[in-house]
Design a protein around this motif. Structure first.
Motif, PDB file in Angstrom:
ATOM      1  N   ARG A  70       0.820  -1.214   0.000  1.00  0.00           N
ATOM      2  CA  ARG A  70       0.000   0.000   0.000  1.00  0.00           C
ATOM      3  C   ARG A  70       0.852   1.262   0.000  1.00  0.00           C
ATOM      4  O   ARG A  70       0.550   2.232  -0.707  1.00  0.00           O
ATOM      5  CB  ARG A  70      -0.927  -0.018   1.211  1.00  0.00           C
ATOM      6  CG  ARG A  70      -1.920   1.154   1.245  1.00  0.00           C
ATOM      7  CD  ARG A  70      -2.869   1.023   2.416  1.00  0.00           C
ATOM      8  NE  ARG A  70      -2.151   1.051   3.677  1.00  0.00           N
ATOM      9  CZ  ARG A  70      -1.784   2.181   4.299  1.00  0.00           C
ATOM     10  NH1 ARG A  70      -2.042   3.361   3.753  1.00  0.00           N
ATOM     11  NH2 ARG A  70      -1.139   2.132   5.437  1.00  0.00           N
ATOM     12  N   LEU A  96       2.526   1.756  -3.386  1.00  0.00           N
ATOM     13  CA  LEU A  96       1.528   2.084  -4.400  1.00  0.00           C
ATOM     14  C   LEU A  96       1.083   3.536  -4.286  1.00  0.00           C
ATOM     15  O   LEU A  96       0.774   4.187  -5.285  1.00  0.00           O
ATOM     16  CB  LEU A  96       0.324   1.146  -4.269  1.00  0.00           C
ATOM     17  CG  LEU A  96      -0.687   1.141  -5.423  1.00  0.00           C
ATOM     18  CD1 LEU A  96      -0.033   0.663  -6.715  1.00  0.00           C
ATOM     19  CD2 LEU A  96      -1.880   0.242  -5.088  1.00  0.00           C
ATOM     20  N   ALA A  97       1.047   4.069  -3.066  1.00  0.00           N
ATOM     21  CA  ALA A  97       0.638   5.457  -2.845  1.00  0.00           C
ATOM     22  C   ALA A  97       1.699   6.448  -3.308  1.00  0.00           C
ATOM     23  O   ALA A  97       1.395   7.618  -3.532  1.00  0.00           O
ATOM     24  CB  ALA A  97       0.319   5.680  -1.374  1.00  0.00           C
ATOM     25  N   GLN A 116      -7.987   3.517 -12.785  1.00  0.00           N
ATOM     26  CA  GLN A 116      -6.837   3.540 -11.886  1.00  0.00           C
ATOM     27  C   GLN A 116      -7.261   3.772 -10.439  1.00  0.00           C
ATOM     28  O   GLN A 116      -6.747   3.140  -9.511  1.00  0.00           O
ATOM     29  CB  GLN A 116      -5.862   4.630 -12.330  1.00  0.00           C
ATOM     30  CG  GLN A 116      -4.579   4.691 -11.521  1.00  0.00           C
ATOM     31  CD  GLN A 116      -3.737   3.446 -11.700  1.00  0.00           C
ATOM     32  OE1 GLN A 116      -3.571   2.966 -12.811  1.00  0.00           O
ATOM     33  NE2 GLN A 116      -3.201   2.911 -10.612  1.00  0.00           N
ATOM     34  N   GLN A 117      -8.228   4.691 -10.245  1.00  0.00           N
ATOM     35  CA  GLN A 117      -8.685   4.972  -8.889  1.00  0.00           C
ATOM     36  C   GLN A 117      -9.279   3.738  -8.228  1.00  0.00           C
ATOM     37  O   GLN A 117      -9.043   3.475  -7.052  1.00  0.00           O
ATOM     38  CB  GLN A 117      -9.721   6.109  -8.905  1.00  0.00           C
ATOM     39  CG  GLN A 117      -9.128   7.490  -9.128  1.00  0.00           C
ATOM     40  CD  GLN A 117      -9.008   7.848 -10.599  1.00  0.00           C
ATOM     41  OE1 GLN A 117      -8.869   6.966 -11.454  1.00  0.00           O
ATOM     42  NE2 GLN A 117      -9.067   9.137 -10.900  1.00  0.00           N
ATOM     43  N   TYR A 133      -8.581   0.653  -8.981  1.00  0.00           N
ATOM     44  CA  TYR A 133      -7.534  -0.341  -8.762  1.00  0.00           C
ATOM     45  C   TYR A 133      -6.791  -0.067  -7.457  1.00  0.00           C
ATOM     46  O   TYR A 133      -6.601  -0.976  -6.628  1.00  0.00           O
ATOM     47  CB  TYR A 133      -6.558  -0.354  -9.942  1.00  0.00           C
ATOM     48  CG  TYR A 133      -5.387  -1.281  -9.730  1.00  0.00           C
ATOM     49  CD1 TYR A 133      -5.539  -2.661  -9.849  1.00  0.00           C
ATOM     50  CD2 TYR A 133      -4.137  -0.781  -9.384  1.00  0.00           C
ATOM     51  CE1 TYR A 133      -4.468  -3.521  -9.645  1.00  0.00           C
ATOM     52  CE2 TYR A 133      -3.062  -1.629  -9.177  1.00  0.00           C
ATOM     53  CZ  TYR A 133      -3.234  -2.997  -9.299  1.00  0.00           C
ATOM     54  OH  TYR A 133      -2.178  -3.843  -9.088  1.00  0.00           O
ATOM     55  N   ILE A 134      -6.347   1.167  -7.254  1.00  0.00           N
ATOM     56  CA  ILE A 134      -5.589   1.458  -6.032  1.00  0.00           C
ATOM     57  C   ILE A 134      -6.494   1.427  -4.808  1.00  0.00           C
ATOM     58  O   ILE A 134      -6.043   1.089  -3.706  1.00  0.00           O
ATOM     59  CB  ILE A 134      -4.840   2.805  -6.134  1.00  0.00           C
ATOM     60  CG1 ILE A 134      -5.811   3.977  -6.236  1.00  0.00           C
ATOM     61  CG2 ILE A 134      -3.880   2.805  -7.318  1.00  0.00           C
ATOM     62  CD1 ILE A 134      -5.124   5.329  -6.091  1.00  0.00           C
ATOM     63  N   HIS A 180      -6.569  -1.678  -3.096  1.00  0.00           N
ATOM     64  CA  HIS A 180      -5.361  -1.968  -2.317  1.00  0.00           C
ATOM     65  C   HIS A 180      -5.221  -1.007  -1.134  1.00  0.00           C
ATOM     66  O   HIS A 180      -4.130  -0.867  -0.572  1.00  0.00           O
ATOM     67  CB  HIS A 180      -4.124  -1.900  -3.207  1.00  0.00           C
ATOM     68  CG  HIS A 180      -4.042  -2.986  -4.220  1.00  0.00           C
ATOM     69  ND1 HIS A 180      -4.785  -2.972  -5.384  1.00  0.00           N
ATOM     70  CD2 HIS A 180      -3.318  -4.148  -4.252  1.00  0.00           C
ATOM     71  CE1 HIS A 180      -4.513  -4.061  -6.084  1.00  0.00           C
ATOM     72  NE2 HIS A 180      -3.635  -4.791  -5.418  1.00  0.00           N
ATOM     73  N   VAL A 195      -5.555   2.340  -1.065  1.00  0.00           N
ATOM     74  CA  VAL A 195      -5.012   3.665  -1.355  1.00  0.00           C
ATOM     75  C   VAL A 195      -6.124   4.545  -1.902  1.00  0.00           C
ATOM     76  O   VAL A 195      -6.865   4.137  -2.793  1.00  0.00           O
ATOM     77  CB  VAL A 195      -3.852   3.590  -2.371  1.00  0.00           C
ATOM     78  CG1 VAL A 195      -3.315   4.988  -2.678  1.00  0.00           C
ATOM     79  CG2 VAL A 195      -2.747   2.692  -1.845  1.00  0.00           C
ATOM     80  N   PHE A 200      -3.232  10.746  -5.503  1.00  0.00           N
ATOM     81  CA  PHE A 200      -2.034   9.928  -5.662  1.00  0.00           C
ATOM     82  C   PHE A 200      -1.244  10.497  -6.847  1.00  0.00           C
ATOM     83  O   PHE A 200      -1.826  11.135  -7.733  1.00  0.00           O
ATOM     84  CB  PHE A 200      -2.393   8.460  -5.899  1.00  0.00           C
ATOM     85  CG  PHE A 200      -3.226   8.226  -7.135  1.00  0.00           C
ATOM     86  CD1 PHE A 200      -2.637   7.865  -8.340  1.00  0.00           C
ATOM     87  CD2 PHE A 200      -4.607   8.372  -7.096  1.00  0.00           C
ATOM     88  CE1 PHE A 200      -3.397   7.656  -9.476  1.00  0.00           C
ATOM     89  CE2 PHE A 200      -5.378   8.170  -8.232  1.00  0.00           C
ATOM     90  CZ  PHE A 200      -4.770   7.810  -9.423  1.00  0.00           C
TER      91      PHE A 200
END
Length: 304
Positions: A182, A185-186, A200-201, A203-204, A207, A209, A213
């Motif tokens: 995490r 990834l951030a 993308q938002q 996806y993170i 996880h 996040v 970002f």
């Protein structure tokens, strides 16, 4: 009864995003087109266009655009019986996402184009917002993530585009030396297609996040892919676009078993004429060569 010369003026102005370009398409002066729009509004007793800050149809204008677009498609069907009506060339205005256009679309419609005399006006729009183009009367069909059709239209599932979170090995070594977590990834810079791209938002977020970002914005499918191949950032790339680079080891997955499926539904007007129906049948049959089957997914209307 509606005067279709006036409606043509409305359609040209909206399609070309301005009076001057609309007039050029119609072979008229800008003043003549402006007078036609004013006459249409006078006859209807309300405006059909918003002039500022940019040209856009009013709610009534959207309904009229839907109408004239479907009339054009239906009139074309009569040419086999009444050739004197006009040119046999047909134009279809379609909204589709950039990734489809950059990967499978051209091959999927290649045979259709050879068998039918039709010209495409393609509008690039994110798969999450393309349906708005149909609702606004700007296009006759679109690709989008939504399975539910709007009034007067139908929707058919074509399949899903498989995306993989990819980066170069060098990028992975720099930002994810201990694997995906995490915190890393951030902090790692991502590549995002545009402000309407929520892939993308999501996806993170899966996880742990949340936004904001670090990310680059790149509203080009080819440019997006090249930025990731150059090690500028990581991102979710269509598998069919990146397969060769993956096979060569030039791109690697951020994590195993991390594929994301984006469902694609083909929306089209019910009263769209034979040419639109033929294109629908063609896509339903051939798009599955490039897209993932959606059968068995619990949530086919969302990103998995």
């Amino acid at each position: 009864m509606l005067d279709y010369k006036l409606l043509e003026a409305l359609g040209a102005v909206v399609d070309q995003a301005g009076f001057e370009r609309g007039a050029q398409v119609l072979g008229l002066t800008q003043s003549a087109v402006s007078q036609r729009i004013k006459l249409l509004e006078a006859r209807l007793g309300q405006p059909v266009l918003i002039r500022a800050p940019r040209i856009a149809p009013t709610d009534l204008g959207k309904r009229l655009l839907n109408h004239i677009q479907q009339v054009r498609l239906l009139e074309h069907d009569l040419l086999d019986y009444v050739p004197s009506l006009g040119d046999r060339e047909q134009r279809l205005r379609i909204a589709l996402n950039a990734d489809s256009l950059a990967t499978w679309w051209a091959e999927a419609v290649e045979d259709f184009f050879r068998d039918h005399r039709v010209m495409f006006d393609l509008v690039v729009e994110d798969q999450e917002t393309a349906l708005k183009r149909m609702r606004d009367g700007e296009v006759a069909a679109c690709l989008c993530m939504t399975p539910r059709s709007i009034q007067g239209a139908r929707a058919r599932p074509l399949g899903g585009m498989r995306y993989r979170p990819l980066a170069t090995p060098e990028f992975m070594a720099r930002y994810f030396p201990n694997g995906l977590d995490r915190i890393a990834l951030a902090e790692a810079p991502a590549v995002v297609f545009g402000p309407d791209d929520r892939l993308q938002q999501r996806y993170i977020a899966n996880h742990g996040v949340t936004a904001p970002f670090p990310h680059h914005l790149c509203p080009s499918s080819e440019g997006f892919y090249q930025m990731i191949r150059s090690g500028i950032g990581y991102g979710l790339v269509p598998e069919i676009q990146a397969q060769a680079a993956i096979d060569k080891g030039e791109l690697v997955d951020l994590e195993t078993s991390s594929d994301v499926i984006v469902p694609l539904y083909w929306h089209y007007w019910r009263q769209g004429g034979n040419i639109l129906e033929a294109l629908t049948q063609h896509l339903t049959l051939h798009a599955r060569r490039w897209l993932t089957d959606l059968d068995g997914f619990d949530n086919p209307s969302g990103v998995l």
